[in-house]
Enzyme design. Structure first.
Site, PDB file in Angstrom:
ATOM      1  N   ASP B  11       0.855  -1.188   0.000  1.00 56.43           N
ATOM      2  CA  ASP B  11       0.000   0.000   0.000  1.00 56.43           C
ATOM      3  C   ASP B  11       0.889   1.236   0.000  1.00 56.43           C
ATOM      4  O   ASP B  11       1.807   1.342   0.808  1.00 56.43           O
ATOM      5  CB  ASP B  11      -0.903   0.021   1.233  1.00 56.43           C
ATOM      6  N   ASP B 130     -13.965  -6.308  -5.070  1.00 62.50           N
ATOM      7  CA  ASP B 130     -14.146  -6.478  -3.626  1.00 62.50           C
ATOM      8  C   ASP B 130     -15.578  -6.947  -3.419  1.00 62.50           C
ATOM      9  O   ASP B 130     -16.517  -6.306  -3.892  1.00 62.50           O
ATOM     10  CB  ASP B 130     -13.961  -5.151  -2.885  1.00 62.50           C
TER      11      ASP B 130
END
Lengths: 193, 251
Positions: B11, B130
């Site tokens: 990230d 997702d």
């Protein structure tokens, strides 16, 4: 040494440039016939779809130049496929350097083949110092079947030619610039020819 | 044999790695390039960089990072986060990214998948999905699982494949962060349903979880973040164990 990467609007060129830099060389991008002819080594990259890439080659006149080159030429991925006689993708006529027709994987396997697979039956100075069954990074939906010009074999549903050679022309279906240290060794072998 | 892939995910915020990482030998634990190099040397098959920054300069920072990563490492990498146009993708690919991953922008504008596949080829288009279960149904969610959409996981997966996606990165929001294993049942169903590679994400806690994702979940690749960043699982050990379980990996 002058290394030219053929620029015709198709291909992840930056990765190849960086890989060549890591090996201590510099490459230039060019679509200029004279500059390509004068190079010591020529790299012919390519990703994307065959018929549109071929169209760009024809528009730039490079389709007639490439088969006449006398110095070592390395086609990578789609570049290799375009050096073949034809491709099933978009029913495309290729440059005809390699005497083989590129066909599509069946839907019995996941398409594209994406990831690391082994190369074996290695038979070319391109693989000097490389042992059978090393892993290379491949991303492709079409492949060149085994033929006289095969210098490496890979198995994905079928055994196929993952590299080809005819005289001064080399082609790899895999991406040496993305295949770790072994890939860089192959690139280095080519640049030292 | 084509091998199963292990993919660490980093990230990125403003060009730096977020989520603390536990690499004592790292000079700068926040430097994504240094971390990428370590993972590449340890045998990672690919890397994913997910940009979560929201500043004005995000695009330029991300492009700088992509160039640095591409000049340093010699394995493929994917860039995701906030990508919403053909122009966004063009600049990332030109600077050395191998693939891009799109998520919300694909749901909002599915035509983007077609446009990217046509212009750059399917091989560089990863659609990230997702999803979490609502009353037993897998529902696609946006904004990190906060906003449900009209799409079921399986319908959307089929749709993105038809539009030209080259790969699906499926994160189960039910499993993400739990360290209880991947959503293997849904993974296996996805893998049977579509004919493009599936990357499993969300839930990695132990080596056995990876074995299960490949054997039961039929995944083509598995992605994880914290288990790698905190050295709970070392990539070399993981790959050796996978091999011991007769799973093809690159060692």
């Amino acid at each position: 040494m002058k290394i030219v990467i053929i620029d015709y609007g198709a291909g992840n060129i930056q990765s190849i440039m960086f890989a060549i830099e890591r090996l201590g060389y510099k490459a230039v991008l060019s679509s200029n016939s004279e500059e390509i002819k004068a190079a010591d080594k020529v790299i012919f990259p390519g990703v994307g779809e065959a018929s549109s890439a071929m169209k760009m080659l024809v528009e730039s006149g490079l389709d007639t130049l490439i088969p006449t080159l006398k110095q070592p030429v390395l086609g990578i991925c789609l570049g290799m496929q375009l050096m073949c006689k034809s491709s099933e993708e978009g029913d495309t006529k290729g440059l005809g350097i390699f005497n083989v027709d590129v066909v599509k994987f069946s839907n019995k396997v996941k398409v594209p083949q994406m990831g690391w697979n082994q190369i074996y039956n290695l038979s070319s100075p391109l693989f000097s110092g490389i042992t059978d069954n090393e892993y290379m990074y491949l991303v492709h939906s079409f492949y060149a079947p085994l033929c006289n010009e095969a210098i490496a074999t890979t198995n994905y549903e079928v055994e196929y030619a993952s590299a080809l050679q005819k005289d001064n022309f080399y082609g790899t279906q895999f991406h040496p610039e993305k295949s770790g240290d072994v890939g860089e060794q192959i690139l280095s072998n080519f640049l030292k020819m | 044999m084509l091998t199963k892939r292990i993919i660490p995910c980093l990230d990125i915020k403003n060009g730096r790695t977020v989520k603390g990482v536990n690499f004592v030998d790292l000079r700068d634990a926040g430097d994504p390039v240094e971390l990428a190099k370590i993972y590449s040397d340890e045998g990672a098959d690919e890397l994913v960089f997910l940009d979560i920054s929201a500043t004005e300069e995000r695009r330029k920072t991300l492009v700088d990072l992509v160039r640095k990563v591409a000049s340093t490492i010699n394995i493929p990498f994917t860039v995701g986060g906030g990508i919403s146009s053909v122009e966004d993708v063009e600049v990332l690919l030109q600077n050395g990214a191998d693939k891009v991953s799109i998520n919300s922008s694909a749901v909002k504008n599915p035509q983007l998948i077609n446009d990217l596949a046509q212009k750059f080829g399917s091989q560089c288009v990863v659609v990230a999905i997702d999803a979490k279960q609502i009353d037993g149904e897998w529902v696609v969610h946006l904004v990190g699982g906060k906003v449900p959409t009209e799409w079921s996981l399986f319908d959307w997966a089929k749709e993105v494949e038809q539009r030209g996606a080259g790969e699906i990165l499926f994160t189960s929001m039910d499993n993400d962060g739990t360290k209880n294993g991947f959503a293997n049942e849904a993974l296996a169903k996805l893998s049977e349903l579509v004919n493009i590679p599936i990357i499993a994400s969300g839930g990695a806690g132990t080596i056995q979880h990876f074995v299960d994702a490949f054997k039961d979940g039929k995944a083509d690749a598995a992605l994880a973040a914290s288990v790698f960043h905190f050295k709970e699982i070392e990539i070399k050990t993981l790959k050796n164990e996978l091999k011991n379980n007769n799973i093809e990996v690159r060692i």
